[in-house]
Scaffold this motif. Structure first.
Motif, short mmCIF file in Angstrom:
data_model
loop_
_atom_site.label_atom_id
_atom_site.label_comp_id
_atom_site.label_asym_id
_atom_site.label_seq_id
_atom_site.Cartn_x
_atom_site.Cartn_y
_atom_site.Cartn_z
N SER A 6 -7.57 -113.47 6.84
CA SER A 6 -8.63 -113.66 6.39
C SER A 6 -9.62 -112.65 6.39
CB SER A 6 -9.34 -114.94 6.82
OG SER A 6 -9.74 -114.65 8.21
N LEU A 7 -10.66 -112.53 5.40
CA LEU A 7 -11.68 -111.66 5.26
C LEU A 7 -12.53 -111.74 6.91
CD1 LEU A 7 -13.03 -109.34 4.08
CD2 LEU A 7 -14.33 -110.80 2.66
N ARG A 10 -10.69 -109.77 9.47
CA ARG A 10 -10.90 -108.51 8.90
C ARG A 10 -12.07 -107.83 9.56
NH1 ARG A 10 -7.47 -106.27 5.16
NH2 ARG A 10 -5.60 -107.50 4.73
N THR A 44 -11.39 -99.46 6.10
CA THR A 44 -12.67 -99.46 6.24
C THR A 44 -13.56 -98.17 6.00
OG1 THR A 44 -12.39 -101.64 7.47
CG2 THR A 44 -14.28 -100.59 7.58
N SER A 49 -15.14 -101.09 3.10
CA SER A 49 -14.92 -102.63 3.09
C SER A 49 -13.61 -102.96 3.83
CB SER A 49 -14.86 -103.36 1.43
OG SER A 49 -14.45 -104.52 1.76
N ALA A 51 -12.04 -105.57 3.15
CA ALA A 51 -11.21 -106.28 2.22
C ALA A 51 -9.97 -106.12 1.67
CB ALA A 51 -12.18 -106.55 0.96
#
Length: 99
Positions: A6-7, A10, A44, A49, A51
């Motif tokens: 899941s974000l 993360r 990242t 990000s 994601a």
């Protein structure tokens, strides 16, 4: 195939490492693989990000793209058409083998 995290997880892993902990410590703390933590931190830093990257082929490609309107019209005209019947129509009208 990779596991999809899941974000939220993360972000927490990335923030944990950003706070000064090692990737390996983050992996142990959040019960994920070391490889995931290392690649997540690298991603990242590179993209800004945590994601996940898009998976699969880029949209708009493939050998049947040129026949998209024909396929859509055929299915709209006969919604119950089966895939083998649709493939036969494509072969019959355009000489394309959809394999």
């Amino acid at each position: 195939m990779g596991h999809c995290y899941s974000l939220d997880l993360r972000v927490r892993v990335a923030d944990f490492v950003e706070a000064g902990h090692s990737c390996r410590a983050a992996a142990q703390h959040f019960d994920v693989s070391e490889s995931f933590a290392i690649k997540l931190v690298r991603r990242t830093r590179d993209t800004g990000s945590p994601a996940p990257a898009r998976q699969g082929r880029p949209p708009g490609g493939g050998k049947l793209m040129a026949y998209e309107s024909f396929l859509i019209q055929t299915v709209e005209a006969r919604p119950a058409i089966t895939m083998p019947e649709l493939a036969a129509r494509l072969l019959e009208e355009h000489g394309v083998v959809a394999a």
